[in-house]
Design a protein around this motif. Structure first.
Motif, PDB file in Angstrom:
ATOM      1  N   PHE A 220       0.816  -1.097   0.034  1.00 34.83           N
ATOM      2  CA  PHE A 220       0.083   0.001   0.024  1.00 34.83           C
ATOM      3  C   PHE A 220       0.984   1.146   0.101  1.00 34.83           C
ATOM      4  O   PHE A 220       0.502   2.228  -0.725  1.00 34.83           O
ATOM      5  CB  PHE A 220      -0.955  -0.005   1.175  1.00 34.83           C
ATOM      6  CG  PHE A 220      -1.879   1.145   1.340  1.00 34.83           C
ATOM      7  CD1 PHE A 220      -2.810   1.323   0.635  1.00 34.83           C
ATOM      8  CD2 PHE A 220      -1.502   2.213   2.234  1.00 34.83           C
ATOM      9  CE1 PHE A 220      -3.812   2.460   0.769  1.00 34.83           C
ATOM     10  CE2 PHE A 220      -2.110   3.329   2.231  1.00 34.83           C
ATOM     11  CZ  PHE A 220      -3.344   3.388   1.631  1.00 34.83           C
ATOM     12  N   ASP A 221       1.885   1.220   0.604  1.00 34.77           N
ATOM     13  CA  ASP A 221       2.863   2.350   1.186  1.00 34.77           C
ATOM     14  C   ASP A 221       4.282   1.894   1.200  1.00 34.77           C
ATOM     15  O   ASP A 221       4.373   0.771   2.042  1.00 34.77           O
ATOM     16  CB  ASP A 221       2.321   3.461   1.979  1.00 34.77           C
ATOM     17  CG  ASP A 221       3.116   4.555   1.845  1.00 34.77           C
ATOM     18  OD1 ASP A 221       3.925   5.018   0.930  1.00 34.77           O
ATOM     19  OD2 ASP A 221       2.863   5.521   2.777  1.00 34.77           O
ATOM     20  N   ASP A 222       5.205   2.512   0.851  1.00 38.76           N
ATOM     21  CA  ASP A 222       6.706   2.294   1.409  1.00 38.76           C
ATOM     22  C   ASP A 222       7.246   3.228   1.553  1.00 38.76           C
ATOM     23  O   ASP A 222       7.312   4.301   0.947  1.00 38.76           O
ATOM     24  CB  ASP A 222       7.268   1.210   0.324  1.00 38.76           C
ATOM     25  CG  ASP A 222       7.587   1.986  -1.035  1.00 38.76           C
ATOM     26  OD1 ASP A 222       6.991   3.039  -1.315  1.00 38.76           O
ATOM     27  OD2 ASP A 222       8.412   1.559  -1.708  1.00 38.76           O
ATOM     28  N   GLN A 223       8.585   3.280   2.396  1.00 38.86           N
ATOM     29  CA  GLN A 223       9.357   4.296   2.809  1.00 38.86           C
ATOM     30  C   GLN A 223      10.784   3.555   2.636  1.00 38.86           C
ATOM     31  O   GLN A 223      11.393   2.765   3.477  1.00 38.86           O
ATOM     32  CB  GLN A 223       9.049   4.648   4.294  1.00 38.86           C
ATOM     33  CG  GLN A 223       7.826   5.314   4.608  1.00 38.86           C
ATOM     34  CD  GLN A 223       7.753   5.621   6.231  1.00 38.86           C
ATOM     35  OE1 GLN A 223       8.772   5.683   6.625  1.00 38.86           O
ATOM     36  NE2 GLN A 223       6.490   6.140   6.567  1.00 38.86           N
ATOM     37  N   PRO A 224      11.312   4.092   1.602  1.00 42.19           N
ATOM     38  CA  PRO A 224      13.004   3.720   1.282  1.00 42.19           C
ATOM     39  C   PRO A 224      13.795   4.369   2.502  1.00 42.19           C
ATOM     40  O   PRO A 224      13.321   5.256   3.004  1.00 42.19           O
ATOM     41  CB  PRO A 224      13.338   4.314   0.240  1.00 42.19           C
ATOM     42  CG  PRO A 224      12.164   4.580  -0.653  1.00 42.19           C
ATOM     43  CD  PRO A 224      11.000   4.738   0.362  1.00 42.19           C
ATOM     44  N   ASP A 225      14.586   3.656   3.100  1.00 43.39           N
ATOM     45  CA  ASP A 225      15.457   3.870   4.141  1.00 43.39           C
ATOM     46  C   ASP A 225      16.853   3.522   4.200  1.00 43.39           C
ATOM     47  O   ASP A 225      16.974   2.606   3.286  1.00 43.39           O
ATOM     48  CB  ASP A 225      14.777   3.624   5.575  1.00 43.39           C
ATOM     49  CG  ASP A 225      14.989   4.482   6.604  1.00 43.39           C
ATOM     50  OD1 ASP A 225      16.003   5.066   6.715  1.00 43.39           O
ATOM     51  OD2 ASP A 225      14.224   4.658   7.517  1.00 43.39           O
ATOM     52  N   ASN A 226      17.595   3.769   5.005  1.00 43.36           N
ATOM     53  CA  ASN A 226      18.719   3.049   5.250  1.00 43.36           C
ATOM     54  C   ASN A 226      19.518   3.269   6.519  1.00 43.36           C
ATOM     55  O   ASN A 226      20.255   4.306   6.773  1.00 43.36           O
ATOM     56  CB  ASN A 226      19.946   3.622   4.273  1.00 43.36           C
ATOM     57  CG  ASN A 226      21.044   2.840   4.205  1.00 43.36           C
ATOM     58  OD1 ASN A 226      21.326   1.674   4.686  1.00 43.36           O
ATOM     59  ND2 ASN A 226      22.188   3.316   3.296  1.00 43.36           N
ATOM     60  N   ILE A 227      19.172   2.203   7.286  1.00 45.39           N
ATOM     61  CA  ILE A 227      19.138   2.409   8.770  1.00 45.39           C
ATOM     62  C   ILE A 227      19.753   1.033   9.295  1.00 45.39           C
ATOM     63  O   ILE A 227      19.227  -0.111   8.934  1.00 45.39           O
ATOM     64  CB  ILE A 227      17.997   2.727   9.684  1.00 45.39           C
ATOM     65  CG1 ILE A 227      18.248   2.979  11.084  1.00 45.39           C
ATOM     66  CG2 ILE A 227      16.925   1.558   9.380  1.00 45.39           C
ATOM     67  CD1 ILE A 227      16.787   3.486  11.749  1.00 45.39           C
ATOM     68  N   THR A 228      20.927   1.124   9.938  1.00 50.32           N
ATOM     69  CA  THR A 228      21.419   0.008  10.657  1.00 50.32           C
ATOM     70  C   THR A 228      20.940  -0.166  12.136  1.00 50.32           C
ATOM     71  O   THR A 228      21.224   0.764  12.995  1.00 50.32           O
ATOM     72  CB  THR A 228      23.224   0.163  10.697  1.00 50.32           C
ATOM     73  OG1 THR A 228      23.359   0.369   9.418  1.00 50.32           O
ATOM     74  CG2 THR A 228      23.733  -1.098  11.333  1.00 50.32           C
ATOM     75  N   LYS A 229      20.213  -1.095  12.435  1.00 48.74           N
ATOM     76  CA  LYS A 229      19.588  -1.308  13.735  1.00 48.74           C
ATOM     77  C   LYS A 229      20.329  -2.197  14.523  1.00 48.74           C
ATOM     78  O   LYS A 229      20.486  -3.507  14.279  1.00 48.74           O
ATOM     79  CB  LYS A 229      17.894  -1.784  13.281  1.00 48.74           C
ATOM     80  CG  LYS A 229      17.279  -1.897  14.919  1.00 48.74           C
ATOM     81  CD  LYS A 229      15.926  -2.836  14.698  1.00 48.74           C
ATOM     82  CE  LYS A 229      15.474  -2.969  16.151  1.00 48.74           C
ATOM     83  NZ  LYS A 229      16.352  -3.617  16.853  1.00 48.74           N
ATOM     84  N   PRO A 230      20.620  -1.773  15.421  1.00 45.46           N
ATOM     85  CA  PRO A 230      21.461  -2.731  16.598  1.00 45.46           C
ATOM     86  C   PRO A 230      20.263  -3.587  17.201  1.00 45.46           C
ATOM     87  O   PRO A 230      19.294  -3.088  17.378  1.00 45.46           O
ATOM     88  CB  PRO A 230      22.188  -1.506  17.471  1.00 45.46           C
ATOM     89  CG  PRO A 230      21.339  -0.682  17.584  1.00 45.46           C
ATOM     90  CD  PRO A 230      20.679  -0.485  16.189  1.00 45.46           C
TER      91      PRO A 230
END
Length: 98
Positions: free
Chosen positions: A72-82
């Protein structure tokens, strides 16, 4: 003629019920995640996804998946989650009568 107050309320409730789950992409692979919380305040509808400390890695996309299984919707991101803390992601929509 404008949409009625009743029609406007039904549209907001429809959107709340139409979104089935969330999804995120980590390491090129997609993972499903439940909707953590929804909020309807006035004309603003917010969907929250929560990734707990069991999830860690580089996340490149967050998505909302509808009842048909489509994005339905998307958000490109670039996050490194610890893996030492959670991550709360929100998708916010405003449905106004004009």
């Amino acid at each position: 003629m404008a949409i009625t107050t009743n029609g406007h309320t039904k549209m907001k409730n429809w959107l709340l019920s139409f979104i089935k789950e969330g999804q995120y992409t980590m390491g090129g692979k997609k993972y499903k995640t439940p909707i953590f919380k929804t909020d309807l305040t006035g004309d603003v509808i917010t969907f929250y996804l929560y990734l707990d400390d069991s999830v860690s890695g580089n996340i490149t996309r967050f998505e909302l998946i509808d009842k048909d299984g489509d994005t339905f919707d998307d958000q490109p991101d670039n996050i490194t989650k610890p893996n030492i803390n959670g991550l709360l992601v929100s998708f916010k929509y405003t449905l106004k009568r004009v």
